[in-house]
Scaffold this motif. Structure first.
Motif, PDB file in Angstrom:
ATOM      1  N   LEU A   1       0.832  -1.210   0.000  1.00 31.71           N
ATOM      2  CA  LEU A   1       0.000   0.000   0.000  1.00 31.71           C
ATOM      3  C   LEU A   1       0.864   1.257   0.000  1.00 31.71           C
ATOM      4  N   LEU A   2       1.904   1.260   0.821  1.00 30.01           N
ATOM      5  CA  LEU A   2       2.789   2.422   0.883  1.00 30.01           C
ATOM      6  C   LEU A   2       3.545   2.604  -0.428  1.00 30.01           C
TER       7      LEU A   2
ATOM      8  N   ALA B   1      -5.911   5.150   3.466  1.00 27.14           N
ATOM      9  CA  ALA B   1      -5.392   3.886   3.993  1.00 27.14           C
ATOM     10  C   ALA B   1      -3.881   3.955   4.190  1.00 27.14           C
ATOM     11  N   ALA B   2      -3.181   4.584   3.242  1.00 25.22           N
ATOM     12  CA  ALA B   2      -1.723   4.709   3.365  1.00 25.22           C
ATOM     13  C   ALA B   2      -1.351   5.637   4.515  1.00 25.22           C
ATOM     14  N   ARG B   3      -2.086   6.728   4.657  1.00 18.16           N
ATOM     15  CA  ARG B   3      -1.778   7.700   5.711  1.00 18.16           C
ATOM     16  C   ARG B   3      -2.012   7.100   7.105  1.00 18.16           C
TER      17      ARG B   3
ATOM     18  N   ARG C   1      -8.669  -1.306   5.006  1.00 23.00           N
ATOM     19  CA  ARG C   1      -9.609  -0.415   4.313  1.00 23.00           C
ATOM     20  C   ARG C   1      -9.745  -0.805   2.841  1.00 23.00           C
ATOM     21  N   VAL C   2      -8.660  -1.312   2.253  1.00 22.49           N
ATOM     22  CA  VAL C   2      -8.701  -1.732   0.850  1.00 22.49           C
ATOM     23  C   VAL C   2      -9.641  -2.922   0.690  1.00 22.49           C
ATOM     24  N   ALA C   3      -9.536  -3.891   1.600  1.00 23.51           N
ATOM     25  CA  ALA C   3     -10.422  -5.062   1.538  1.00 23.51           C
ATOM     26  C   ALA C   3     -11.885  -4.645   1.690  1.00 23.51           C
TER      27      ALA C   3
END
Length: 581
Positions: free
Chosen positions: A154-155, A507-509, A515-517
């Motif tokens: 994600l990052l 989600a990255a922050r 959150r992606v799921a």
């Protein structure tokens, strides 16, 4: 395309215009102005808090600001309406043409849609798994491995330069215990009958290691004392276990960039250098700690120790770094390891630990704060327990490890894709129930199936379109006339697609890959709802009989869904399904 960022920029431009016209003071801080989906979709497509956060510094009523801002925003063709709600929130409805343009934006950007540069120039170290090299990975390690790997992806997706790292705990007494346990299996390989004392590792996984040691050294260690074999068997055993762990991680689709050895910290001056750095900052001293809170142990006696003044950086108590015999405490090499990370130039550190490390968080954050002088943040993510079930009942499998269910056991039962997705269907700090029957169930209640089914359904449509002679390459679909996408079910899918870039950044922050799921499940739900509506209303079906142009417009929307699902599953480390069996 980041529609929410675009509308926020529009809001800021309108506020700047209001300031230029004297309707607002110059120089207002707009950092806390947001544009986001309203809690209730009935209120509109987007909402901004601009009037609420600017009212106090502007010394104006929120509603006055909101009404003036609404008038400015509706001059833009993208804004269909702007309505003031409550004390001063502003609800926005976007013109339908904005939503109709989303599939084209997705298909034009392709795999780049949703990617962010928010982390550009930022080097991040994500340390995860880091299990003691004394046995195979268990189901708890599995969750940490999946979470850490998805977070790292994600990052990277959001522009960060990411290093995936495994800290090999090969410097402590537990590795001596491993060596002694392997020695017993070595004797067993030579036909001797052995017993495993308490505190050793009796799991069958060491049988092969004992056999391998016999093949390497023959009977050289038979009847010999530890002074002859302990050091060499320790090294042999550690490498054997790390090979086993690497193989387990590979089954799960996890590959590390770096394996850092704790043993490399000893005898090299690295621990001493880290402590000297803290000492130079006035954070190392000789002192006596207070007794533990609550019931004081009977053998408690105050004694002077060498301490790290971690309370100066947010910890509850100062921490010992040397034992009474002059040796380092377990905390000292951990300080040195993170000092090494800081000196390697990382801009942020993330440690993923099991739930039993909760008491470790504050001291480690204090150490990193001190070592980096507050420059490098450390985020410690704790992954809670995984409870195994089958058909709702606690499930126990054969335990080759001797005392626990292994990662390999789980992956062999349900596969890596299911394992990974399910491990991300709860936030990391919530206990996860893993039911072997439910995760393979083909129903809406199974998020893995539901998301994969959405992707497979669209792939089926694309295959049928090609058979019908309809061009469905992305370049052609991106140029389709999308003005016919007007039904609420179609627009719901387009609106959900538009949320993807914003979701990635949030989600990255927050370092929350779950959150992606969740997002993928919601997107799949909207797609399935549209599909089912098409069963009742033929005009909503993706393939329109004898109308290639109409088919292409609807297929463009569906194809855009596969682009985003593939991207999201890629972050989670899951392969999208082309068809369901």
């Amino acid at each position: 395309m980041n529609l929410f960022a675009d509308i926020r920029a529009l809001v800021n431009e309108a506020l700047a215009s209001m300031a230029a016209e004297g309707m607002l003071p110059e120089g207002l801080d707009l950092a806390n102005v947001t544009v986001e989906p309203p809690r209730d979709p009935a209120h509109g497509d987007m909402a901004t808090n601009a009037a609420m956060v600017l009212a106090k510094p502007a010394r104006l009523k929120p509603r006055d600001i909101a009404e003036a801002l609404a008038a400015k925003l509706t001059d833009d063709p993208r804004i269909a309406s702007a309505e003031v709600a409550g004390p001063g929130f502003l609800n926005l409805r976007l013109d339908v043409s904005v939503w109709q343009s989303v599939p084209k934006a997705v298909l034009t950007a392709g795999t780049e849609f949703g990617r962010s540069q928010m982390g550009q120039g930022q080097k991040v170290n994500v340390e995860y798994v880091s299990a003691n090299p004394t046995g195979p990975l268990h189901v708890g390690h599995t969750r940490g491995a999946v979470f850490g790997d998805a977070l790292a992806s994600l990052l990277a997706y959001s522009g960060h330069e990411v290093t995936r790292e495994y800290y090999v705990n090969d410097g402590g007494a537990q590795v001596d215990v491993l060596a002694r346990s392997v020695y017993l299996r070595y004797l067993e390989a030579h036909g001797q009958k052995v017993e495993f004392p308490d505190g050793t590792y009796p799991g069958d996984y060491l049988v092969d290691v004992g056999e391998a040691l016999k093949a390497k050294v023959g009977d050289a260690y038979i009847g010999k004392g530890e002074e002859v074999w302990l050091s060499e068997i320790r090294e042999f055993s550690t490498e054997s276990m790390m090979n086993l762990i690497r193989a387990d991680l590979k089954m799960l689709g996890v590959e590390m960039d770096s394996f850092f050895s704790e043993k490399s910290l000893y005898g090299t001056g690295l621990i001493e250098a880290a402590i000297a750095d803290l000492d130079a900052k006035g954070l190392i001293y000789r002192g006596t700690l207070e007794p533990p809170k609550g019931k004081v142990p009977e053998d408690w006696e105050p004694r002077e120790q060498t301490l790290f003044r971690s309370t100066a950086h947010g910890d509850d108590v100062d921490r010992p770094i040397k034992k009474s015999d002059g040796g380092w405490t377990y905390f000292a090499p951990d300080i040195a390891y993170h000092y090494n990370k800081v000196t390697r130039g990382f801009d942020a550190l993330i440690d993923v630990f099991g739930a039993d490390h909760g008491g470790y968080v504050k001291r480690m954050k204090a150490a990193v704060s001190a070592l980096s002088e507050g420059r490098v943040p450390l985020d410690v993510k704790l992954t809670q327990l995984v409870k195994l079930y089958k058909n709702g009942k606690p499930f126990k499998m054969s335990k080759r490890a001797g005392t626990f269910v292994t990662l390999r056991d789980v992956v062999e039962q349900v596969g890596p894709d299911v394992t990974r997705f399910v491990m991300l269907t709860r936030k990391n700090d919530a206990t996860l129930d893993f039911d072997f029957a439910k995760v393979l169930e083909q129903s809406r209640e199974n998020p893995v199936f539901y998301v994969q089914y959405a992707h497979a359904r669209i792939c089926s449509v694309l295959r049928k379109a090609v058979e019908a002679g309809i061009a469905v390459d992305d370049a052609t679909l991106a140029e389709a006339d999308l003005s016919g996408l007007t039904h609420a079910s179609e627009l719901a899918v387009a609106k959900k697609l538009a949320e993807w870039p914003r979701l990635v950044e949030i989600a990255a922050r927050t370092h929350e890959p779950h959150r992606v799921a969740f997002y993928l499940y919601d997107l799949a739900s909207d797609l399935h709802a549209l599909w089912n509506r098409g069963n009742e209303e033929p005009s909503l079906r993706f393939l329109q009989d004898d109308d290639a142009a109409a088919s292409q417009s609807k297929i463009a929307l569906a194809r855009a869904v596969t682009v985003v699902i593939s991207a999201g599953l890629g972050i989670l480390g899951v392969a999208p399904a082309e068809e369901m069996r």
